[in-house]
Design an enzyme around this catalytic site. Structure first.
Site, PDB file in Angstrom:
ATOM      1  N   HIS A 186       0.828  -1.210   0.000  1.00  0.00           N
ATOM      2  CA  HIS A 186       0.000   0.000   0.000  1.00  0.00           C
ATOM      3  C   HIS A 186       0.863   1.261   0.000  1.00  0.00           C
ATOM      4  O   HIS A 186       2.043   1.231   0.366  1.00  0.00           O
ATOM      5  CB  HIS A 186      -0.911   0.010   1.234  1.00  0.00           C
ATOM      6  CG  HIS A 186      -0.147  -0.063   2.530  1.00  0.00           C
ATOM      7  ND1 HIS A 186       0.471   1.027   3.112  1.00  0.00           N
ATOM      8  CD2 HIS A 186       0.113  -1.114   3.343  1.00  0.00           C
ATOM      9  CE1 HIS A 186       1.065   0.672   4.232  1.00  0.00           C
ATOM     10  NE2 HIS A 186       0.879  -0.630   4.400  1.00  0.00           N
ATOM     11  N   GLU A 192      -2.780  -7.526   6.788  1.00  0.00           N
ATOM     12  CA  GLU A 192      -1.562  -7.253   7.543  1.00  0.00           C
ATOM     13  C   GLU A 192      -1.397  -8.236   8.698  1.00  0.00           C
ATOM     14  O   GLU A 192      -2.386  -8.820   9.178  1.00  0.00           O
ATOM     15  CB  GLU A 192      -1.614  -5.816   8.082  1.00  0.00           C
ATOM     16  CG  GLU A 192      -0.474  -5.390   8.984  1.00  0.00           C
ATOM     17  CD  GLU A 192       0.879  -5.342   8.299  1.00  0.00           C
ATOM     18  OE1 GLU A 192       1.388  -6.438   7.961  1.00  0.00           O
ATOM     19  OE2 GLU A 192       1.408  -4.233   8.120  1.00  0.00           O
TER      20      GLU A 192
END
Length: 365
Positions: free
Chosen positions: A112, A195
């Site tokens: 990201h 994550e």
């Protein structure tokens, strides 16, 4: 069994008297103690032969053929691949070759863009990790990544998987601005590539202690309290990749396509570890890819295997060198575990417990 042998001998010949004497001498010479009355046996057999000789002869012939095949091992020879029936190994090789034709031409792993947590770690204490947004700079990075991927992909169809976290969803939105809707064949949110779980709201002081403790314990196996270890991430990533390869088999083999995975730093490293079958020691030499800079894997048409391009490899090893694999028979390893851990740990100590400090665009030298 003896009665069956008498039956067979009786079918072959109707001279009951001569065969009776031969059978008695044969079985008596082989140690048989009890010899049944042969007259009744041969009389019944002769009657049976006279009634249905053709059927009995065919049945005997079939029995002999079956016994011959099994005793000579002919069936085993055929199934091993030397006969007309293809072997199972050849069938698997053909299936694997067929599947390789349906693999994506290129695979892009994108971390990201820059998020609020990247420049202010205390944000994790007041905002849930999955709600951390991108910064303005992170959105611009996502847009630039989309242009780069579009240039490499051209008009080839695109399959996209992304983490459900807010920062990855915003990155995908920026990347897909460079692609027309008809080029996107699949756009799917995938929780298994989220994550690493560090716990819920993360207290800054405790996280500093946990990260220092992780350096001593081992980054891959250390599990955060109420969170995950790198090994836990490896397990769910493996499950995702099994699903991913089932998707590959369903793709039309006459078309090339591109795979894009938008995820997080550690998760991408674990996916590469799983894909290339790297060891835990080799994983310890990797660093997180930079925000919104694609990691590119391209399929070799000759070997049908994927290779990382030079730029991606250099970015993953920005702070340390990969361990050298030793040949069989060497007494000492090229790099000891302590050397790899110290190199990687030195890099991490410069990043642990920083607040309000913006990352530089280039890695520190």
């Amino acid at each position: 069994m003896r009665t069956w042998l008498y039956h067979c001998f009786g079918i072959v010949t109707c001279d009951c008297t001569s065969w009776k004497q031969k059978m008695i001498s044969l079985f008596a010479g082989n140690g048989f103690q009890e010899i049944p009355d042969m007259s009744s046996v041969f009389t019944a057999n002769a009657f049976f032969v006279s009634q249905n000789f053709v059927t009995t002869a065919l049945a005997c012939l079939l029995s002999v053929v079956i016994l011959y095949y099994f005793s000579a091992g002919v069936l085993r020879v055929h199934f091993s691949g030397k006969g007309n029936i293809p072997s199972r190994n050849k069938q698997r090789e053909n299936e694997n070759a067929d599947r390789s034709l349906r693999l994506p031409k290129k695979v892009f792993f994108v971390r990201h863009g820059e998020s609020l947590g990247n420049i202010k770690e205390s944000a994790y204490g007041i905002t849930a990790d999955w709600k951390i947004p991108l910064t303005d700079r992170g959105k611009a990075q996502g847009l630039q990544a989309g242009e780069e991927i579009k240039k490499a992909a051209g008009d080839v169809p695109l399959l996209v998987y992304y983490s459900p976290y807010k920062r990855t969803r915003q990155t995908v939105e920026q990347i897909l601005r460079s692609f027309p809707k008809e080029q996107i064949r699949l756009l799917q949110e995938e929780p298994r590539i989220r994550e690493q779980d560090f716990g819920n709201f993360q207290d800054y002081q405790r996280m500093c202690h946990y990260k220092k403790e992780r350096l001593e314990f081992g980054r891959f196996f250390y599990r955060f309290p109420s969170g995950e270890s790198g090994a836990d991430v490896y397990d769910r990533v493996s499950s995702f990749m099994e699903s991913l390869f089932r998707v590959f088999r369903r793709e039309r083999e006459e078309e090339d396509y591109i795979l894009l995975i938008v995820s997080h730093g550690l998760t991408i490293r674990v996916m590469l570890m799983r894909w290339f079958r790297w060891t835990v020691k080799e994983f310890g030499t990797l660093v997180n890819p930079r925000n919104a800079i694609p990691i590119v894997m391209e399929r070799n048409l000759k070997t049908r295997k994927y290779v990382l391009d030079t730029k991606s490899w250099a970015m993953l090893h920005a702070y340390s060198k990969p361990p050298q694999r030793t040949q069989v028979g060497n007494d000492q390893d090229a790099d000891s575990d302590s050397d790899v851990e110290s190199d990687f740990g030195h890099m991490l100590r410069r990043r642990v417990c920083r607040i309000g400090q913006r990352r530089e665009s280039e890695p520190a030298k």
